[in-house]
Every structure is written in C-alpha cells, then in structure tokens.
Motif scaffolding. Structure first.
Motif, PDB file in Angstrom:
ATOM      1  N   PHE A 168      -9.545  10.735  -1.836  1.00 61.42           N
ATOM      2  CA  PHE A 168      -8.761  10.778  -2.741  1.00 61.42           C
ATOM      3  C   PHE A 168      -8.093   9.335  -3.120  1.00 61.42           C
ATOM      4  O   PHE A 168      -8.104   8.369  -2.177  1.00 61.42           O
ATOM      5  CB  PHE A 168      -7.433  11.585  -2.441  1.00 61.42           C
ATOM      6  N   PRO A 169      -7.623   9.099  -4.230  1.00 66.85           N
ATOM      7  CA  PRO A 169      -7.223   7.511  -4.598  1.00 66.85           C
ATOM      8  C   PRO A 169      -5.939   7.464  -3.751  1.00 66.85           C
ATOM      9  O   PRO A 169      -4.764   8.172  -4.014  1.00 66.85           O
ATOM     10  CB  PRO A 169      -7.281   7.661  -6.056  1.00 66.85           C
ATOM     11  N   ARG A 170      -5.801   6.366  -3.311  1.00 66.79           N
ATOM     12  CA  ARG A 170      -4.601   5.720  -2.964  1.00 66.79           C
ATOM     13  C   ARG A 170      -4.005   4.533  -3.647  1.00 66.79           C
ATOM     14  O   ARG A 170      -4.769   3.465  -3.805  1.00 66.79           O
ATOM     15  CB  ARG A 170      -4.448   5.478  -1.373  1.00 66.79           C
ATOM     16  N   PRO A 171      -2.773   4.255  -4.290  1.00 65.51           N
ATOM     17  CA  PRO A 171      -2.519   3.185  -5.014  1.00 65.51           C
ATOM     18  C   PRO A 171      -2.071   1.881  -4.098  1.00 65.51           C
ATOM     19  O   PRO A 171      -1.634   2.215  -3.138  1.00 65.51           O
ATOM     20  CB  PRO A 171      -1.233   3.506  -5.861  1.00 65.51           C
ATOM     21  N   PHE A 172      -2.350   0.647  -4.729  1.00 69.04           N
ATOM     22  CA  PHE A 172      -1.682  -0.207  -3.923  1.00 69.04           C
ATOM     23  C   PHE A 172      -1.400  -1.408  -4.970  1.00 69.04           C
ATOM     24  O   PHE A 172      -2.007  -1.387  -5.920  1.00 69.04           O
ATOM     25  CB  PHE A 172      -2.779  -1.083  -2.928  1.00 69.04           C
ATOM     26  N   TYR A 173      -0.511  -2.325  -4.753  1.00 66.50           N
ATOM     27  CA  TYR A 173      -0.242  -3.422  -5.616  1.00 66.50           C
ATOM     28  C   TYR A 173      -0.763  -4.842  -5.070  1.00 66.50           C
ATOM     29  O   TYR A 173      -0.478  -4.891  -3.688  1.00 66.50           O
ATOM     30  CB  TYR A 173       1.212  -3.398  -6.020  1.00 66.50           C
ATOM     31  N   LEU A 174      -1.066  -5.571  -5.987  1.00 71.24           N
ATOM     32  CA  LEU A 174      -1.329  -6.950  -5.696  1.00 71.24           C
ATOM     33  C   LEU A 174      -0.120  -7.852  -6.194  1.00 71.24           C
ATOM     34  O   LEU A 174      -0.130  -7.844  -7.409  1.00 71.24           O
ATOM     35  CB  LEU A 174      -2.620  -7.432  -6.073  1.00 71.24           C
ATOM     36  N   ILE A 175       0.471  -8.855  -5.659  1.00 70.10           N
ATOM     37  CA  ILE A 175       1.576  -9.725  -6.161  1.00 70.10           C
ATOM     38  C   ILE A 175       1.225 -11.262  -5.891  1.00 70.10           C
ATOM     39  O   ILE A 175       0.954 -11.649  -4.903  1.00 70.10           O
ATOM     40  CB  ILE A 175       3.041  -9.639  -5.535  1.00 70.10           C
ATOM     41  N   GLU A 176       1.022 -11.721  -7.109  1.00 65.29           N
ATOM     42  CA  GLU A 176       0.483 -13.508  -7.033  1.00 65.29           C
ATOM     43  C   GLU A 176       1.348 -14.169  -7.736  1.00 65.29           C
ATOM     44  O   GLU A 176       1.705 -13.689  -8.932  1.00 65.29           O
ATOM     45  CB  GLU A 176      -1.096 -13.333  -7.561  1.00 65.29           C
ATOM     46  N   GLY A 177       1.813 -15.258  -7.181  1.00 63.53           N
ATOM     47  CA  GLY A 177       2.750 -16.217  -7.726  1.00 63.53           C
ATOM     48  C   GLY A 177       1.984 -16.990  -8.734  1.00 63.53           C
ATOM     49  O   GLY A 177       0.936 -17.523  -8.545  1.00 63.53           O
ATOM     50  N   LEU A 178       2.648 -16.988  -9.812  1.00 69.37           N
ATOM     51  CA  LEU A 178       2.091 -17.872 -11.018  1.00 69.37           C
ATOM     52  C   LEU A 178       2.966 -18.943 -11.247  1.00 69.37           C
ATOM     53  O   LEU A 178       2.741 -19.713 -12.265  1.00 69.37           O
ATOM     54  CB  LEU A 178       1.740 -16.823 -12.005  1.00 69.37           C
ATOM     55  N   LEU A 231      -1.558  -3.106 -10.474  1.00 65.02           N
ATOM     56  CA  LEU A 231      -1.519  -1.816  -9.494  1.00 65.02           C
ATOM     57  C   LEU A 231      -3.132  -1.113  -9.897  1.00 65.02           C
ATOM     58  O   LEU A 231      -3.561  -1.016 -10.961  1.00 65.02           O
ATOM     59  CB  LEU A 231      -0.708  -0.828 -10.288  1.00 65.02           C
ATOM     60  N   GLU A 232      -3.569  -1.173  -8.556  1.00 63.84           N
ATOM     61  CA  GLU A 232      -4.985  -0.671  -8.507  1.00 63.84           C
ATOM     62  C   GLU A 232      -5.106   0.682  -7.279  1.00 63.84           C
ATOM     63  O   GLU A 232      -3.827   0.815  -7.082  1.00 63.84           O
ATOM     64  CB  GLU A 232      -6.179  -1.693  -8.018  1.00 63.84           C
ATOM     65  N   SER A 233      -6.351   1.104  -7.120  1.00 62.98           N
ATOM     66  CA  SER A 233      -6.273   2.258  -6.122  1.00 62.98           C
ATOM     67  C   SER A 233      -7.660   2.126  -5.307  1.00 62.98           C
ATOM     68  O   SER A 233      -8.539   1.375  -5.830  1.00 62.98           O
ATOM     69  CB  SER A 233      -6.196   3.481  -6.901  1.00 62.98           C
ATOM     70  N   PHE A 234      -7.753   2.609  -4.312  1.00 63.80           N
ATOM     71  CA  PHE A 234      -8.873   2.754  -3.384  1.00 63.80           C
ATOM     72  C   PHE A 234      -9.054   3.974  -2.827  1.00 63.80           C
ATOM     73  O   PHE A 234      -7.866   5.019  -2.832  1.00 63.80           O
ATOM     74  CB  PHE A 234      -8.783   1.685  -2.151  1.00 63.80           C
ATOM     75  N   VAL A 235     -10.142   4.462  -2.519  1.00 59.44           N
ATOM     76  CA  VAL A 235     -10.585   6.018  -2.014  1.00 59.44           C
ATOM     77  C   VAL A 235     -10.306   5.812  -0.545  1.00 59.44           C
ATOM     78  O   VAL A 235     -10.851   5.314   0.318  1.00 59.44           O
ATOM     79  CB  VAL A 235     -11.827   6.410  -2.294  1.00 59.44           C
ATOM     80  N   ASP A 236      -9.503   6.848  -0.013  1.00 55.64           N
ATOM     81  CA  ASP A 236      -9.108   7.206   1.305  1.00 55.64           C
ATOM     82  C   ASP A 236      -9.375   8.519   1.393  1.00 55.64           C
ATOM     83  O   ASP A 236      -8.551   9.379   1.001  1.00 55.64           O
ATOM     84  CB  ASP A 236      -7.768   6.633   1.613  1.00 55.64           C
ATOM     85  N   ARG A 237     -10.313   8.920   2.196  1.00 58.39           N
ATOM     86  CA  ARG A 237     -10.755  10.481   2.408  1.00 58.39           C
ATOM     87  C   ARG A 237     -10.877  11.431   1.377  1.00 58.39           C
ATOM     88  O   ARG A 237     -10.459  12.483   1.296  1.00 58.39           O
ATOM     89  CB  ARG A 237      -9.640  11.064   3.407  1.00 58.39           C
ATOM     90  N   VAL A 253       0.937  -1.235  -0.247  1.00 61.25           N
ATOM     91  CA  VAL A 253       0.098  -0.035   0.083  1.00 61.25           C
ATOM     92  C   VAL A 253       0.751   1.344   0.035  1.00 61.25           C
ATOM     93  O   VAL A 253       1.965   1.303   0.692  1.00 61.25           O
ATOM     94  CB  VAL A 253      -0.928   0.134   1.130  1.00 61.25           C
ATOM     95  N   LEU A 254       0.596   2.168  -0.908  1.00 63.77           N
ATOM     96  CA  LEU A 254       1.300   3.419  -0.915  1.00 63.77           C
ATOM     97  C   LEU A 254       0.402   4.685  -0.435  1.00 63.77           C
ATOM     98  O   LEU A 254      -1.005   4.637  -0.192  1.00 63.77           O
ATOM     99  CB  LEU A 254       1.763   3.613  -2.486  1.00 63.77           C
ATOM    100  N   ASN A 255       1.309   5.646  -0.135  1.00 64.23           N
ATOM    101  CA  ASN A 255       0.326   6.811   0.476  1.00 64.23           C
ATOM    102  C   ASN A 255       0.141   7.807  -0.893  1.00 64.23           C
ATOM    103  O   ASN A 255       0.392   7.410  -1.966  1.00 64.23           O
ATOM    104  CB  ASN A 255       1.351   7.595   1.595  1.00 64.23           C
ATOM    105  N   TYR A 256      -0.363   9.142  -0.780  1.00 65.19           N
ATOM    106  CA  TYR A 256      -0.683   9.847  -1.963  1.00 65.19           C
ATOM    107  C   TYR A 256       0.441  10.286  -2.489  1.00 65.19           C
ATOM    108  O   TYR A 256       0.649  10.954  -3.792  1.00 65.19           O
ATOM    109  CB  TYR A 256      -1.288  11.333  -1.136  1.00 65.19           C
TER     110      TYR A 256
END
Length: 432
Positions: free
Chosen positions: A199-209, A191-197, A126-129
């Motif tokens: 504003f959008p905040r980015p986050f990464y999902l890493i899945e082993g294939l 790479l996706e984002s969610f709304v926090d207060r 999870v990243l900040n603004y």
C-alpha cells in the motif's frame, strides 16, 4: 494426526496379531505358524528401518519448518543419510542461507537509509496510512521549529497547521510547491509516496531554497538597478542642465514668469527622480558588515531617545525593556542602527496614530523583539513582505525591508516578521 502416530498404530496392530497368533497356536506349533510369526517379526524390523529412513527425516524437516516459522535463518539441518530426504535438507539449507543473506543485506540497506535520511540537509516527514506523522528527521524538526519530534508524532498535518511555520497540508500528491515564510525563507516542498506492504504511504520532502533564490534575485535586481540608474541619471543631468540654461535666458522676460515656474517644477521633478533611483542604488551598495562586540541595550537606548520625537508627535508610546544579562553581540553598529530605525519607522507607520511600540531584549537565547499593536500583516502579505521592492503601502518602494533583509543576512541573524493571534506584530531577531 501425525505420521508418527500412524506408524505406532501399525506397530501396535502387528504386535497384536503376533501375540494373538502365538497364543492360539502355542501348543500346536506348525511350520506355517512359525513362518507367519517370522514374517511378522521381519515386518516389525522393516518398520523400524522404515521409521528411521522416512519418518525421522520428515521430523527433521518439520523442525526446519519450525525454524523458518520463527525466522531463525542462522540454523541449518543435518543430513539424515536418506537420499531423497538429504536432497530436501540441502535445498532447505541453501534457502536458509539465501534468506539470511537477503535479510542481512536488507537490514544493512535500511540502516544506511536511516543514516542517510538522518544526515540529509532536506527535511523528511513520513506519514502512515491514516496520514498521521510517524517519523521525521532532525532537519525537519529544525525547519518546523520544534524541540523534538515527539511533539507532532501521531498527529495529522491539519492538526498542527497553526503551530508550525510551514503549512504542508495543501500540497497535492506527486506535486511540488514553493512556500515562503514570514522571515523571507523559501522552501521547495514535495509530496510523494512509497509502497509499504503493498500500500502507498505518503512522505514529504522539504528543501531550503532561500540562498539560491536570494542570490538569483540579487543578481537580477542589481543589474536592473545599475542599468536604470545609469540611464536615468545621465538623462536627468542633461535635462536639468538644459532647463537651468533656459530659465536663466528667460529671467529677463517678465511675460515668461509662468514658463519659468513650470520649468523649475520640471527641474525639481528631475532631481526627485534622481533621488528615487539613488535610493534603489543604495541597496545594491550596502557595505560589507564590519563586526565588533556591541552593547545592544545601550545602542537601542540611544536610538529610542532619537525616535521618541516622531512617536510623541503621533501619540505613540515607545517603551524599551532591556535584559540586563544580555551579553555583547557581534555586529556592525552603523548598519544595525539603520536596521533598527527602519523597523521602528515601519511600526510607527503601521500604527499611524495612538498606539504602543515595545522593544525588548533577551539573553537566553539572545534576541531582540520590536512589537507594535498596529493594523497588522495579513497572511497573504506575510509571505511576500521580504520580496525585493514589495510594499503594501500605496507610495511605498519596498526598500526598507529589503535593506533589513540584506543586512541581517550578512550578519547570519535569524529573523521573522508576523502578526500573532494576540493582535501584536513582532519583528524578532535571533543572534544565537
């Protein structure tokens, strides 16, 4: 100014009028004066009742506002006996109960979400603004090969690009990329984002294939190799048999000597084709590993003596630095010998002429490192090097590294192959 202050000013003015009137008419009291004084006293009594019925409920409601400001949703207001005020108190208490329940529900949901993210087999970052890393779960810590999350918290992905194995900085927003590493593992990164207060905040999902990809690859190339092997071997067998018969028939004809030599070359090419296909088929037929405790230092020592001749002919210095504290490792001796021979052979071919190969073992943790100062591996090739039948050599078949990958995967050993900033290429195998 508060309403209570206005009330006190009004009481003071009434008392002042009462006292002044009483003082002025003290000696000549008339019924008008007495009536006026009585009315003032009645007004004072009425103000007292009004204060109790109006101002005090307002003070109670004001205290409730203070509780709301402090976010103390567990407290409630008491009824004050005034109809309008009690209606406000009832609504306020209902609102406080609802806020308390919603806050409790939100806290429970957040705790559940934290536990879910923490236990997730997918890595979450999870990243900040400002696109700085604020949180990452244990899976992400493991995938990024970190000791703890604090190593990269507060940093941007561009700042840690060279220190972690997975480069996420080039993934566009709302997109998914497959990233392959030097150890043959494959990850699906999103790479996706969610709304926090607001504003959008980015986050990464890493899945082993890795396992899914390898199973699909193996299923595909096994089928292709079996089909090609069957067709080629049947065809070459018929051709070689026919050519051998023709060569025997032409043996008595001296003028057919050139034709016999041409046919002999064709026979040898057929045998070469058969051996070529057999090499591919051998990868499919890798036997199941039969593990037993093995003294790895002794095994490597025997192999290095066997490989010294090849290295000496190319003026390559082969050195073995064993860790005497290394405990026995559970592995299949014959399969692992072939793995080591392939690794050392690749190092020799990378150096070509005049260089060094250093083999070291470690006990904490148990590792094996084969390092060479050859020409190295580029970043582009590094990502493909364990792909089935991939080879950077013009005449290479890509079988050696595929064999290594399959054997080490059978043993559940972790491994990596890459060229480091010091110019040395290291094949690292981790046994723990």
């Amino acid at each position: 100014m508060k309403l209570r202050v206005y009330f006190y000013i009004l009481v003071f003015l009434l008392l002042l009028i009462f006292g002044f009137t009483l003082y002025e008419n003290l000696h000549t009291l008339s019924w008008k004066t007495v009536t006026l004084e009585g009315l003032i006293l009645v007004a004072l009594v009425y103000l007292a009742v009004f204060y109790r019925k109006t101002v005090r409920p307002l003070q109670t409601i004001s205290s409730g506002m203070d509780l709301l400001r402090e976010q103390d949703f567990s407290s409630k207001l008491r009824e004050v006996g005034q109809y309008e005020a009690d209606r406000v108190v009832a609504i306020f208490n209902k609102m406080m109960t609802q806020l308390k329940n919603e806050r409790l529900q939100l806290r429970e949901q957040n705790e559940f979400l934290d536990l879910l993210i923490s236990a997730s087999p997918m890595g979450v970052i999870v990243l900040n603004y400002d696109h700085q890393i604020t949180d990452l779960n244990p899976t992400a810590v493991k995938l990024l090969d970190l000791d703890n999350a604090d190593e990269i918290k507060g940093k941007k992905l561009s700042e840690i690009k060279g220190s972690v194995p997975i480069d996420l900085s080039e993934i566009p927003m709302h997109e998914t990329r497959s990233i392959g590493l030097s150890n043959g593992t494959v990850y699906k990164c999103t790479l996706e984002s969610f709304v926090d207060r607001g504003f959008p905040r980015p986050f990464y999902l890493i899945e082993g294939l890795t396992e899914e990809v390898r199973r699909a690859e193996k299923k595909a190339y096994e089928k292709v190799i079996r089909m090609i092997s069957h067709e080629v071997n049947n065809t070459t067998a018929g051709i070689t048999s026919t050519l051998d018969t023709v060569i025997e028939e032409l043996a008595s004809l001296s003028e057919a000597q050139d034709m016999r030599q041409a046919m002999q070359i064709c026979v040898e090419r057929c045998y070469g084709m058969s051996r070529f296909i057999t090499n591919f088929a051998d990868v499919v037929k890798i036997p199941k590993a039969e593990r037993e405790p093995v003294d790895l230092n002794r095994l490597i020592g025997n192999l290095t003596r066997f490989m010294e001749v090849m290295c000496h002919n190319r003026n390559i210095q082969l050195t073995f630095q064993p860790d005497e504290n290394l405990q026995p490792v559970l592995l299949d001796t014959s399969l692992f010998e072939q793995v080591l021979l392939n690794i050392i052979k690749n190092s020799v071919e990378s150096i070509e002429e005049g260089g060094k190969i250093v083999i070291t073992t470690g006990s904490q943790p148990r590792t094996l490192v084969v390092a060479d100062n050859g020409k190295g591996i580029s970043k582009e090739i590094e990502k493909k090097i364990f792909n089935p039948f991939f080879s950077s050599k013009p005449q290479g078949q890509g079988i050696g590294l595929l064999f290594i990958r399959e054997v080490l995967t059978q043993h559940d050993f972790q491994y990596s192959l890459r060229t480091y900033p010091d110019g040395w290429t290291r094949f690292i195998i981790r046994f723990d």
